[in-house]
Design a protein around this motif. Structure first.
Motif, short mmCIF file in Angstrom:
data_model
loop_
_atom_site.label_atom_id
_atom_site.label_comp_id
_atom_site.label_asym_id
_atom_site.label_seq_id
_atom_site.Cartn_x
_atom_site.Cartn_y
_atom_site.Cartn_z
N ALA A 223 9.39 1.85 -11.51
CA ALA A 223 8.24 0.66 -11.59
C ALA A 223 7.77 0.59 -13.14
N VAL A 224 7.25 -1.17 -12.72
CA VAL A 224 6.40 -0.91 -13.68
C VAL A 224 5.00 -0.83 -14.50
N VAL A 225 4.46 -1.12 -13.13
CA VAL A 225 2.67 -0.43 -13.05
C VAL A 225 2.58 0.34 -11.85
N ASP A 226 0.80 1.16 -12.54
CA ASP A 226 0.71 1.64 -11.00
C ASP A 226 0.41 1.21 -9.96
N ALA A 227 -0.74 1.85 -9.31
CA ALA A 227 -1.69 0.95 -8.42
C ALA A 227 -2.09 0.25 -9.05
N ALA A 228 -3.05 0.90 -10.25
CA ALA A 228 -4.38 0.07 -10.83
C ALA A 228 -3.83 -1.05 -11.87
N LEU A 229 -2.39 -1.63 -11.59
CA LEU A 229 -1.73 -2.44 -12.15
C LEU A 229 -1.23 -2.20 -13.50
N LYS A 230 -1.65 -0.83 -14.26
CA LYS A 230 -1.42 -0.21 -15.25
C LYS A 230 -0.93 -0.30 -16.31
N VAL A 231 0.65 -0.84 -17.35
CA VAL A 231 1.79 -0.09 -17.19
C VAL A 231 2.20 0.61 -17.83
N ARG A 232 3.01 1.38 -17.52
CA ARG A 232 3.67 3.00 -17.88
C ARG A 232 3.55 3.47 -18.91
N GLY A 233 3.09 4.43 -19.27
CA GLY A 233 3.73 4.89 -20.40
C GLY A 233 2.32 4.26 -21.66
N VAL A 234 1.41 3.68 -21.82
CA VAL A 234 0.78 2.96 -22.16
C VAL A 234 -0.72 2.92 -22.22
N GLU A 235 -1.31 2.21 -22.83
CA GLU A 235 -3.28 2.37 -22.55
C GLU A 235 -3.51 1.02 -22.92
N GLY A 236 -4.87 0.78 -21.91
CA GLY A 236 -4.36 -0.88 -22.45
C GLY A 236 -4.42 -1.88 -21.72
N ALA B 224 0.92 -1.03 -0.17
CA ALA B 224 0.23 0.06 -0.49
C ALA B 224 1.22 0.78 0.05
N ALA B 225 1.75 0.98 0.39
CA ALA B 225 2.93 2.31 0.71
C ALA B 225 3.71 2.47 -0.55
N ALA B 226 3.98 1.87 -1.00
CA ALA B 226 4.84 1.20 -2.02
C ALA B 226 4.14 1.88 -3.46
N SER B 227 2.32 1.65 -3.08
CA SER B 227 1.94 1.38 -4.69
C SER B 227 1.08 3.32 -4.44
#
Length: 538
Positions: free
Chosen positions: A487-500, A134-137
């Motif tokens: 980090a590769v993904v954000d808190a919602a597990l979306k990959v950084r810098g791309v969509e979908g 939780a702290a990391a994300s």
């Protein structure tokens, strides 16, 4: 309802599901709403939650085959899956910190992934793990209190009632080891001799403090393995909106600019694209996930250029931060043969290298047969005996996964780098000493003739630690969640810098959980599915 009616209904469902999947896989659509890559502990959860909506067309792509095998379904046969067609068979690089040893890195291949070949242990992780995530994300939804409620929703707990921590209405049948071996009871008694508290369960209250010992919680139902694929997805296999495509390799994720629009798959020698109207979810595990991301143009710019892969997005953390639980195996000879029961692993223990620690940094797994490393076998393996896997729950060493080439069939380079951090070597010394103390306790005297490995009277030096080290097969962290540049993904597990595109498996964990990773991967799947449903209003 009579047993005959239940058997008839089960057979009818099996027929419908089989015919449905034959029909769906024979006539693949050019596009689906969601494509889930990997039918393991997270992917099975995600596909289930998305397919619950009949308006969502879900394609689940799995490189391996069916789970219809006695070596999968019989809990006692799990070792037979190692190095079989149900194992990716990864091999780590020779490790100078292990005197050049190259450890086997087994990972599940087939419906259920690791949950179809593992030891079936259900370990929720420690409170401190989830609060760290939780702290990391930056998302309190990853914290212990929130996650505990998810566990209560998904469990169908068969042990002593514990409504504060355990649920009874969910899809995941969890039970304590049934009719455990007296050897498992001896471990719990030995722990108490050493001042380590005993609990009714290795989950819940035990994993909010300094640790303890308990009989193992297992995903076994009616004497059969109940993998996360079987718990979550198999009951929906007769639905027309869910296609489960086995024996199919995802070669890469396809992009239109920086938006993921589908995947390129290979099946029966044919390569073809399949499009995703909403999202692609990568759940292929901590070794294959970074490999697939890099093959798709996501990773370190220099690494991709070295293999001639066009860059979609520079994400330097892809493949970094590899973690695993390393264990050091000690073995005792029985006075007389004692047959293993259940999975052959029925008691577990978590404890600390130093009294001042608030959370355990060691984990122990009792195995009711001899398990030497390839080097410690030279010390003499008893015909009948048992082994303690004493491991590091909080390893400080970090490795990485890199590409061998741009060929999707080429195995990646797995540099596990175990024991590279001196703190891990120091913790290992304490771990082995505690393991030997447990085995020498009075509780084991009715069963144990002698310590065979490392051997009574033999001092344990760093060479034994290097020679005895093996993996728990809990690879994690190679596409980690976070807010920093690595980090590769954000808190919602979306990959950084791309969509979908999202990643949802053990690779997203900022650090490996305290204990077996199957249950945390189920939580990753549940959270990913909820993020997706919220995003698309389904």
């Amino acid at each position: 309802m009579t047993d005959r009616n239940v058997t008839s209904e089960t057979a009818d469902f099996e027929r419908r599901a089989r015919e449905n999947q034959v029909r769906l896989t024979a006539h693949l659509r050019p596009a689906y709403d969601f494509i889930v890559c990997g039918a393991g502990s997270s992917g099975s959860v995600i596909a289930r939650r998305l397919a619950e909506n009949p308006d969502c067309r879900v394609l689940l792509v799995e490189a391996g085959g069916s789970d219809e095998s006695e070596s999968v379904l019989d809990p006692a046969q799990w070792p037979a899956n190692l190095a079989s067609e149900r194992d990716w068979g990864f091999q780590a690089e020779p490790n100078p910190h292990l005197d050049g040893r190259a450890l086997s890195m087994s990972m599940g291949k087939g419906l259920g992934g690791g949950s179809s070949i593992n030891v079936m242990v259900w370990a929720q992780g420690h409170r401190s793990d989830w609060d760290h995530y939780a702290a990391a994300s930056g998302d309190p939804g990853w914290g212990h209190d929130a996650v505990r409620q998810i566990y209560r929703c998904i469990e169908n707990w068969q042990g002593k009632p514990d409504p504060q921590y355990r649920g009874t209405g969910g899809p995941v049948w969890v039970q304590p080891a049934g009719n455990p071996s007296p050897l498992a009871g001896a471990l719990l008694d030995a722990a108490q001799e050493l001042g380590i508290p005993r609990f009714d369960s290795p989950n819940g209250r035990m994993m909010e403090g300094e640790g303890g010992a308990a009989y193992t919680d297992l995903l076994v139902r009616d004497g059969r393995r109940n993998s996360l694929y079987r718990a979550y997805l198999r009951p929906l296999a007769d639905r027309p909106n869910l296609t489960i495509l086995t024996d199919t390799l995802v070669r890469r994720v396809l992009f239109d600019g920086r938006r993921a629009v589908g995947v390129e798959i290979e099946r029966n020698g044919e390569v073809r694209p399949v499009m995703a109207g909403n999202e692609v979810i990568v759940s292929t595990g901590a070794i294959n996930t970074p490999k697939l991301l890099m093959l798709s143009g996501l990773g370190d710019r220099a690494e991709l250029a070295r293999h001639g892969i066009p860059l979609v997005e520079h994400i330097p953390g892809v493949g970094k931060n590899l973690q695993d639980h390393v264990a050091f195996c000690c073995t005792w000879e029985y006075h007389r043969p004692l047959a293993p029961r259940n999975s052959g692993s029925e008691a577990t223990l978590y404890w600390k290298t130093r009294p001042e620690l608030e959370a355990p940094d060691l984990l122990f797994c009792q195995v009711e047969f001899p398990v030497p490393s390839e080097r410690t076998a030279a010390l003499g393996v008893p015909e009948h005996g048992w082994t303690m896997f004493g491991g590091l729950a909080r390893p400080q060493s970090r490795g990485e996964v890199r590409l061998t080439s741009s060929d999707p069939h080429a195995a990646p380079i797995v540099d596990a780098n175990m024991l590279s951090d001196p703190a891990d070597v120091e913790a290992a010394r304490v771990c082995v000493a505690l393991t030997r103390e447990l085995g020498a306790a009075a509780a084991f005297r009715p069963f144990v003739k002698r310590e065979a490995i490392p051997g009574e009277g033999n001092p344990v030096d760093d060479r034994f630690i290097r020679d005895s080290a093996v993996t728990y097969w809990h690879q994690s962290g190679t596409a980690r969640m976070g807010r920093d540049d690595m980090a590769v993904v954000d808190a919602a597990l979306k990959v950084r810098g791309v969509e979908g595109l999202r990643v949802a498996d053990g690779s997203i964990l900022p650090r490996v959980s305290t204990g077996n990773t199957q249950a945390p991967c189920a939580i990753v799947g549940e959270r990913a599915a909820q993020f997706i449903r919220d995003t698309h209003g389904i």
